[in-house]
Every structure is written in structure tokens, then in C-alpha cells.
Design an enzyme around this catalytic site. Structure first.
Site, PDB file in Angstrom:
ATOM      1  N   GLY A 136      30.358 -43.184  77.637  1.00 22.55           N
ATOM      2  CA  GLY A 136      31.516 -43.601  78.034  1.00 22.55           C
ATOM      3  C   GLY A 136      32.648 -43.289  76.967  1.00 22.55           C
ATOM      4  O   GLY A 136      32.152 -42.835  75.687  1.00 22.55           O
ATOM      5  N   CYS A 174      24.542 -42.134  74.214  1.00 21.37           N
ATOM      6  CA  CYS A 174      25.842 -41.940  73.647  1.00 21.37           C
ATOM      7  C   CYS A 174      26.545 -43.159  73.506  1.00 21.37           C
ATOM      8  O   CYS A 174      26.068 -44.125  72.868  1.00 21.37           O
ATOM      9  CB  CYS A 174      26.731 -40.929  74.447  1.00 21.37           C
ATOM     10  SG  CYS A 174      27.872 -40.273  73.381  1.00 21.37           S
ATOM     11  N   LEU A 175      27.457 -43.652  74.222  1.00 20.76           N
ATOM     12  CA  LEU A 175      28.054 -44.903  74.440  1.00 20.76           C
ATOM     13  C   LEU A 175      27.131 -46.076  74.258  1.00 20.76           C
ATOM     14  O   LEU A 175      26.935 -47.114  73.829  1.00 20.76           O
ATOM     15  CB  LEU A 175      29.244 -45.188  75.247  1.00 20.76           C
ATOM     16  CG  LEU A 175      30.001 -46.433  74.840  1.00 20.76           C
ATOM     17  CD1 LEU A 175      31.031 -46.297  73.694  1.00 20.76           C
ATOM     18  CD2 LEU A 175      30.931 -46.775  75.985  1.00 20.76           C
ATOM     19  N   GLU A 220      20.999 -35.064  79.558  1.00 19.90           N
ATOM     20  CA  GLU A 220      21.382 -34.425  80.808  1.00 19.90           C
ATOM     21  C   GLU A 220      22.187 -33.012  80.605  1.00 19.90           C
ATOM     22  O   GLU A 220      22.521 -32.549  81.615  1.00 19.90           O
ATOM     23  CB  GLU A 220      22.162 -35.488  81.561  1.00 19.90           C
ATOM     24  CG  GLU A 220      23.703 -35.788  81.212  1.00 19.90           C
ATOM     25  CD  GLU A 220      23.899 -36.194  79.911  1.00 19.90           C
ATOM     26  OE1 GLU A 220      23.069 -36.544  79.163  1.00 19.90           O
ATOM     27  OE2 GLU A 220      25.021 -36.237  79.533  1.00 19.90           O
ATOM     28  N   HIS A 224      23.092 -35.696  74.406  1.00 14.73           N
ATOM     29  CA  HIS A 224      23.007 -35.707  75.938  1.00 14.73           C
ATOM     30  C   HIS A 224      21.822 -35.058  76.575  1.00 14.73           C
ATOM     31  O   HIS A 224      21.934 -33.869  76.741  1.00 14.73           O
ATOM     32  CB  HIS A 224      24.454 -35.145  76.353  1.00 14.73           C
ATOM     33  CG  HIS A 224      25.620 -36.216  76.121  1.00 14.73           C
ATOM     34  ND1 HIS A 224      25.915 -37.182  77.199  1.00 14.73           N
ATOM     35  CD2 HIS A 224      26.438 -36.316  75.102  1.00 14.73           C
ATOM     36  CE1 HIS A 224      26.938 -37.743  76.653  1.00 14.73           C
ATOM     37  NE2 HIS A 224      27.119 -37.471  75.466  1.00 14.73           N
ATOM     38  N   SER A 262      33.808 -39.603  79.288  1.00 13.99           N
ATOM     39  CA  SER A 262      33.893 -39.742  77.777  1.00 13.99           C
ATOM     40  C   SER A 262      35.087 -39.188  77.115  1.00 13.99           C
ATOM     41  O   SER A 262      35.368 -39.520  75.954  1.00 13.99           O
ATOM     42  CB  SER A 262      32.633 -39.254  77.140  1.00 13.99           C
ATOM     43  OG  SER A 262      31.516 -39.871  77.589  1.00 13.99           O
TER      44      SER A 262
HETATM   45  N1  GLN Z   1      29.871 -39.373  75.394  1.00 16.11           N
HETATM   46  C1  GLN Z   1      30.103 -40.735  74.893  1.00 16.11           C
HETATM   47  O1  GLN Z   1      29.473 -41.580  75.289  1.00 16.11           O
HETATM   48  C2  GLN Z   1      31.220 -40.802  73.588  1.00 16.11           C
HETATM   49  C3  GLN Z   1      30.877 -42.181  72.953  1.00 16.11           C
HETATM   50  C4  GLN Z   1      32.191 -42.488  72.200  1.00 16.11           C
HETATM   51  N2  GLN Z   1      33.216 -42.817  73.084  1.00 16.11           N
HETATM   52  C5  GLN Z   1      32.313 -41.923  71.161  1.00 16.11           C
HETATM   53  O2  GLN Z   1      33.067 -41.011  71.068  1.00 16.11           O
HETATM   54  O3  GLN Z   1      31.523 -41.647  70.272  1.00 16.11           O
END
Ligand code: GLN
Length: 374
Positions: free
Chosen positions: A240, A267-268, A353, A351, A47
Site C-alpha cells: 500500500g 511491503c506495507l 508477486e 514483491h 502503492s
Molecule cells: N509497495 C508498498 O507496499 C510500499 C510501502 C510504503 N508505502 C513504502 O513506500 O515504503
């Protein structure tokens, strides 16, 4: 011999320090992470593609680097900013120093920076493009370079870091993390899960295996039909880099999966799920990155301390009538989780994890397993 290096921000602010890691020049979005440890997991988290990470904790490098703590296959951050670099790692797992590790990965760092001033600056003026250079260019020329660099908005970075081929993943979390007996991995996998790789962190796969999943990881551009043809018990949408709204076709693909199979996004993956539902995402001023973000689970009333790393967020108002907001950030009230109970789908911005960070939110992997058990 230490070499002088400069960090230049697009708004004209410059900092002087010493080069470490790979010598040279790097351009990226300058962001900050408030976690006190886990710099290696941060650096290797896909990410962080396109980003220069400032660690707000002042002493970095103390535990060196080792192969088990990599979340991706290499260093994905494009640069690192620290206050005091430790050159003498002290940990039984260390294989090399942080300096050697960054050199081997070809990533530039700068040390000796007043990171407190830098973090406060970014918090006030926003994350922005910047350059680290040890190539002797004038700070002014570097500011110009930062100014002309393309920012994160509109960038599809996920497709580029995603796996090119599907593969199966069946390894539980390594003993070094589960040795305390807190995790009991089922002897036989109970669920077949397809995981979309938008730039995933390895720990997510381990945690899925820990709750009884056999995971097939697929490229970001895999069609919904291909995924459904595998007859999975559930679909996982990973984290991501980049702008969620720019990930090619992902929203349409996820829209075609919702309602047909249980879905869990992180997240993403969470942001893409919101887009698939018809919601909107936006770029935050400086984002959330660290291991100390308080989040309230509105379904239980409990507060958890979470690991986070994101620069975009889901627009609350855009979800009205489309999804239930299940989690909010207690610092700024932003959306941290959503659910569509009828579609057996849920997602979180943070997150569970960890890696690095607290494990308060591990229960979400069990929640996914329960959803799949029906
Ligand atoms: N850790 C991620 O999945 C980040 C998601 C996305 N790229 C953001 O910056 O918000």
C-alpha cells in the site's frame, strides 16, 4: 500538437519536455523505477498513490496498454516521466497507446526528459516533491509549488485506497501468465485467508488462489476481532501507499492477530508487521523501485532477484529480540524480510508477486501455504 511541459523539483532543478497523457498540472513525490517493462503494472499499483514515477528505461509505451495488466482499478500514480514515448504500440494484447491510456485516466505525463540525469539527481539528492505542468507557469513558480507541497512522511494514504466493503476473491492467475504450465492450481481451495487491503495489487490475490486459498479481502480498518470471527487459516497483509507508521490503528490490529493465526505480509504489510512487533520504520533516501534488486534469503543462503517498490524501510536495530531478520538487500544491507517463528508469521519488503519483475520469490506463497497446513 505537442505541448511544452515542465518538471520542477522542490530543490530548484527543472527539466523541459513535452506533455503527454492528460494535459494540466500534477504534484507528487518524484521517484524512479528501474524496471525495463511493466510500466502499466507500475502505474496501476496503488502503492504509487501520490507519486510521479520516472521510468529509467528510455523507451516506454512500446506495448501500449490493455485491461489485464492493471494491478489496481485505475492509474494510481499521479504522474509519469519518460525519455522517449512510443506512440505506436506493437503488441497483440494492446488496446490503446500509453498516451491515450493516461489521458483516459486523467494523469499527466512528461516526455523528452533526460531521465538518466534525473535518476542520478534523485539518487544523489533524494526523492523529493515535484510538479509536472503544461499550463505555462514559469519554472520558478512551479519550484515554489513543489516546495510547498506536503511530503510522504506522516501521510496515511492506505486507508483512502482500501476497499470499502469486504469481498471474496477466487480467481487463479490468468492463463496468459500461467500458460507455460509452471503453476498448478489446486482444484479445491484448502485455506481460508483474510487479506487486509492497504492498497493491494491484484496479482497478490491471484498468487494466493494459485496455492489453494479462498481469499476474503477486508478494509484496512477491520478489527482483529472481526477477522478472527471468520476463523481464517491465515491472514495476509498487503502492500500500500504512504507512510506505514501513519496507517491508523493498523499496528495495534496486527499485534492483536500475531500468535493467533499465521500471518504473511508484503511491503506495507511487512512494515506494519514490524511496527506491530514494536519495531520502527524510517524514510529512505530514494527507496527501491524496480525489477533488479538482489536479496539474500538468510535461511537458505540463496540470492534472488526481486521486484521492489518502497520508499520506507524497517529499522534493523529496532527488531532486536522481537523478530528474526530473514532477508537482506545486497545493494545496501537493508532489511528485506523478517519472521517470528513462534507466532507463525513472516513478511517481506519486496514483491514475490512481481508484476512487473522476476518470479524468483514465488516460493514465498508456498511457504505461507505450508505454514497454514501446520
Ligand atoms: N509497495 C508498498 O507496499 C510500499 C510501502 C510504503 N508505502 C513504502 O513506500 O515504503
Amino acid at each position: 500538437m505537442t505541448k511544452r511541459a515542465v518538471l520542477a523539483l522542490a530543490d530548484g532543478t527543472t527539466f523541459e519536455g513535452r506533455a503527454f497523457g492528460a494535459v494540466g498540472e500534477t504534484v507528487g513525490e518524484v521517484v524512479f523505477n528501474t524496471t525495463m517493462y511493466g510500466y502499466q503494472e507500475v502505474l496501476t499499483d496503488p502503492s504509487y498513490v501520490g507519486q510521479i514515477v520516472t521510468m529509467s528505461y528510455p523507451e516506454i509505451g512500446n506495448v501500449g496498454a490493455n485491461p489485464e495488466d492493471e494491478e489496481g482499478s485505475r492509474v494510481h500514480a499521479v504522474g509519469m516521466v519518460v525519455r522517449a514515448l512510443s506512440e505506436q504500440p506493437s503488441n497483440w494484447r494492446a488496446k490503446e497507446s500509453l498516451d491515450a491510456y493516461l489521458k483516459r485516466n486523467g494523469v499527466a505525463g512528461i516526455e523528452g526528459i533526460d531521465t538518466r540525469r534525473l535518476v542520478r539527481h534523485l539518487r544523489t539528492h533524494g526523492a523529493q516533491m515535484g510538479v509536472i505542468s503544461s499550463e505555462g507557469l514559469s519554472p520558478l513558480a512551479l519550484v515554489e509549488r513543489a516546495r510547498s507541497a506536503r511530503g510522504m512522511e506522516g501521510l496515511d494514504l492506505a486507508t483512502g485506497v482500501s476497499t470499502k466493503e469486504a469481498y471474496t476473491f477466487t480467481q487463479p492467475s490468468p492463463d496468459v501468465f500461467t500458460g507455460l504450465g509452471e503453476v498448478r492450481v489446486p482444484a479445491e481451495p484448502r485455506f481460508d485467508v483474510v487479506a487486509y487491503d492497504y492498497g493491494l495489487k491484484k496479482s497478490m490475490l491471484h498468487f494466493l488462489v494459485d496455492v489453494g486459498c479462498r481469499v476474503t479481502v477486508v478494509p484496512a480498518n477491520t478489527s482483529a476481532e472481526e477477522v478472527l470471527a471468520r476463523k481464517p487459516n491465515g491472514v495476509f497483509l498487503a502492500n500500500g501507499p504512504g507512510d506505514p507508521a501513519a496507517v491508523k490503528g493498523a499496528d495495534r490490529t496486527v499485534a492483536a492477530l500475531l500468535g493467533k493465526v499465521p500471518v504473511f505480509g508484503i511491503c506495507l504489510g511487512h512494515q506494519i508487521m514490524a511496527l506491530a512487533l514494536g519495531g520502527r520504520t524510517y524514510k529512505m533516501k530514494f527507496g527501491h523501485r524496480g525489477g533488479n534488486q538482489p536479496v539474500k534469503d538468510l535461511t537458505t543462503g540463496k540470492v534472488e532477484i526481486t521486484a521492489q517498490n518502497h520508499g520506507f524501510a524497517v529499522d534493523d536495530a529496532s527488531l532486536k529480540g522481537l523478530a528474526v531478520v530473514t532477508h537482506i538487500n545486497l545493494n545496501d544491507g537493508t532489511v528485506e524480510g523478517l519472521a517470528v517463528p513462534d507466532a507463525r508469521a513472516f513478511s517481506v519488503q519486496y514483491h514475490p508477486e512481481a508484476s512487473p519483475g522476476p518470479h524468483d520469490a514465488r516460493y514465498l506463497f508456498d511457504r505461507f501455504a505450508k505454514l497454514m497446513a501446520g
